[in-house]
Write a protein that holds these residues in place. Sequence first.
Motif, PDB file in Angstrom:
ATOM      1  N   GLY A   1      94.504  92.633 -35.738  1.00  0.00           N
ATOM      2  CA  GLY A   1      93.323  92.883 -36.567  1.00  0.00           C
ATOM      3  C   GLY A   1      92.585  94.089 -36.033  1.00  0.00           C
ATOM      4  N   TYR A   2      91.513  94.498 -36.733  1.00  0.00           N
ATOM      5  CA  TYR A   2      90.649  95.554 -36.229  1.00  0.00           C
ATOM      6  C   TYR A   2      89.662  94.922 -35.246  1.00  0.00           C
ATOM      7  CZ  TYR A   2      92.396  98.456 -40.068  1.00  0.00           C
ATOM      8  OH  TYR A   2      93.195  99.162 -40.921  1.00  0.00           O
ATOM      9  N   TRP A   3      89.540  95.518 -34.085  1.00  0.00           N
ATOM     10  CA  TRP A   3      88.714  94.948 -33.017  1.00  0.00           C
ATOM     11  C   TRP A   3      87.272  94.735 -33.492  1.00  0.00           C
ATOM     12  CZ3 TRP A   3      90.091  93.191 -28.233  1.00  0.00           C
ATOM     13  CH2 TRP A   3      89.042  92.850 -27.375  1.00  0.00           C
ATOM     14  N   ASP A   4      86.821  93.497 -33.347  1.00  0.00           N
ATOM     15  CA  ASP A   4      85.437  93.137 -33.659  1.00  0.00           C
ATOM     16  C   ASP A   4      85.027  93.588 -35.068  1.00  0.00           C
ATOM     17  OD1 ASP A   4      82.941  91.979 -33.109  1.00  0.00           O
ATOM     18  OD2 ASP A   4      82.100  93.874 -32.385  1.00  0.00           O
ATOM     19  N   ASP A   5      85.947  93.463 -36.011  1.00  0.00           N
ATOM     20  CA  ASP A   5      85.658  93.901 -37.380  1.00  0.00           C
ATOM     21  C   ASP A   5      86.397  93.000 -38.371  1.00  0.00           C
ATOM     22  OD1 ASP A   5      84.704  95.401 -39.477  1.00  0.00           O
ATOM     23  OD2 ASP A   5      85.153  97.325 -38.515  1.00  0.00           O
ATOM     24  N   PRO A   6      86.014  91.711 -38.426  1.00  0.00           N
ATOM     25  CA  PRO A   6      86.731  90.776 -39.304  1.00  0.00           C
ATOM     26  C   PRO A   6      86.662  91.153 -40.780  1.00  0.00           C
ATOM     27  CG  PRO A   6      84.723  89.777 -38.412  1.00  0.00           C
ATOM     28  CD  PRO A   6      84.940  91.055 -37.665  1.00  0.00           C
ATOM     29  N   GLU A   7      85.561  91.761 -41.187  1.00  0.00           N
ATOM     30  CA  GLU A   7      85.412  92.109 -42.609  1.00  0.00           C
ATOM     31  C   GLU A   7      86.436  93.164 -43.026  1.00  0.00           C
ATOM     32  OE1 GLU A   7      82.072  93.988 -45.643  1.00  0.00           O
ATOM     33  OE2 GLU A   7      81.401  93.008 -43.784  1.00  0.00           O
ATOM     34  N   ARG A   8      86.570  94.235 -42.212  1.00  0.00           N
ATOM     35  CA  ARG A   8      87.535  95.276 -42.556  1.00  0.00           C
ATOM     36  C   ARG A   8      88.972  94.797 -42.351  1.00  0.00           C
ATOM     37  NH1 ARG A   8      85.010 100.679 -39.882  1.00  0.00           N
ATOM     38  NH2 ARG A   8      86.157 101.880 -41.416  1.00  0.00           N
ATOM     39  N   THR A   9      89.158  93.847 -41.441  1.00  0.00           N
ATOM     40  CA  THR A   9      90.488  93.253 -41.270  1.00  0.00           C
ATOM     41  C   THR A   9      90.886  92.494 -42.532  1.00  0.00           C
ATOM     42  OG1 THR A   9      90.172  93.040 -38.870  1.00  0.00           O
ATOM     43  CG2 THR A   9      91.873  91.658 -39.881  1.00  0.00           C
ATOM     44  N   ARG A  10      89.944  91.706 -43.081  1.00  0.00           N
ATOM     45  CA  ARG A  10      90.229  90.938 -44.312  1.00  0.00           C
ATOM     46  C   ARG A  10      90.508  91.846 -45.499  1.00  0.00           C
ATOM     47  NH1 ARG A  10      86.234  87.364 -42.177  1.00  0.00           N
ATOM     48  NH2 ARG A  10      84.605  88.506 -43.304  1.00  0.00           N
ATOM     49  N   GLU A  11      89.945  93.051 -45.481  1.00  0.00           N
ATOM     50  CA  GLU A  11      90.177  93.984 -46.586  1.00  0.00           C
ATOM     51  C   GLU A  11      91.640  94.433 -46.655  1.00  0.00           C
ATOM     52  OE1 GLU A  11      87.534  97.240 -46.029  1.00  0.00           O
ATOM     53  OE2 GLU A  11      85.723  96.094 -46.487  1.00  0.00           O
TER      54      GLU A  11
END
Length: 563
Positions: free
Chosen positions: A445-455
């Motif tokens: 995933g993107y580090w400390d960025d769950p929202e952009r990971t979900r995108e």
Amino acid sequence: MATAARLAALPRRALLLLSGRALHTRRPAASQRATNSYVQGTVDIPLLNKTVGQCLDETAERFPDREAFVFVRDGVRKTFAQFKEEVDQAAAGLLALGLKKGDRLGMWGPNKYEWVLMQFATAQAGIILVSVNPAYQALELEFVIRKVGCKALVFPTQFKSQKYYDILKQSCPELENSSPGGIKSKRLPDLSVVIVVDSKLPGTFHMNDVMQAGDSSHVKQLRALQQTLSCNEPINIQFTSGTTGSPKGATLSHRNIVNNGNLIGMRLGITEQDYRVCLPAPLYHCLASVGGCMVTALHGSSCIFSSPSFEGKAALEAVSQEKCSFLHGTPTMFIAMLSQPDFDSYDLSTLRGGVIAGSPVPPEIMKMILTKMHMPETVVAYGTTENSPVTFMGFPNDSIDRKTKTVGYIFPHTEAKIEDPETGKPVPLNTAGELQIRGYRVMLGYWDDPERTREVISDDKWYKTGDIASLDEHGYCSIIGRCKDMIIRGGENIYPAELEQFLHTHPKVEEVQVVGVKDSVMGEEVCACIRLRAGQNCTVEDIKAFCKGKISHFKIPRFRNTS
């Protein structure tokens, strides 16, 4: 019989086994042809459940006296045994400085031996390496350090005009008056350890301090820590800018990069023979750190770094002097090498192939690489940082058509599909849509960025690349462009990469970039920015005449810049 001769004598779809290891992964049988825009790679090659450190340990045991890394400009040569010893020494030193498993260490600088040393030392100690672009200025550096919470930062004093210590001081003015390892910064609260590769500056450790810091207790601590490491844990954060917003930290595990490095080496046909790979590409990108260093750690090839940053002349010199068999780079790098005035004076006869990645390869350039550079086994690779990176890669004996029109065949243990980006529905074969990837390779995933990971990663683990591509009935992929790069001219969809490929066939064109510019009538118009070959002249009308009758009228550039 020589390996090359035996390969030539085999059926194209054969899986050649030598000493129990696959040289080339299996091509699809005729009965396995795709019927829609979905393809799955073979699963008969087992995935490795090993850490980066375990891979290096095993390879160093197999080839102790073989050169692992050569930095030509700096005169640095390390055998696998020497490198392994120094990696363990550096890992123990990092623990002595107070770093712990899971801490983040930023590596900020050009291609130097210490970059590779830190890549593997951090892996041995369970510390997460953060690849920092050596061109970053103060604000960019500050963002990265704060985003991932770097506890340590390693860099040289200076490279070219880039004064790393002075740039860091802009975000960390406390550095000069701090004791080494005791930095307390208001703007960079996580940063406490700064290591300078080549000098002793206020508030920092010299790299020699790190190498001497570990004693027997830290070695014992390191051995105990290694027993706790899992191949599924994060080991590298690579920042990728994407097309919008601030950089994102793609977080990769041991399993991600170990298996990608293993499969890259297998498809290239690297065996236990002494293969030497020239790497002019930057270490902060996956092409060098995974396609180079991890392949070395897994397959025992030698990595030859030609210069701290890319120089076409230095790359040719390294190939000639070090008798390299492979050369990896981007199309721009190969164009620069081929354009050297004294190109014909270099002995490239030891070359057999290499990897070209990073952007589409103009057909004329590919033909020159295969012939003038003596690289008939060259393959094109495609991937993204988020996919560790390679997902498609050609076979060394692919046809020239496949080498120039596709980015190769799907990797093992990987699924790919093409969907309409608007409707989310599958598209037919040979139809453009958004490429999506699933498999072991997808980042954590993107580090400390769950929202952009979900995108970008769906609930069922498909990664949306943002690239427009198509799949043919044999499972080969063609990249057409970026979703966000598409030009819409009067309702017609135009992909810049397609036009760039075509314009590269003009005999006077050396490089070209196609972009969309706003237009009050058509919405967007096509603009081609062209660099001409030395000594050539070309007018707008010349370009338009060249295009007429060969591409659709609405794709012909209306605007043109040349230099």
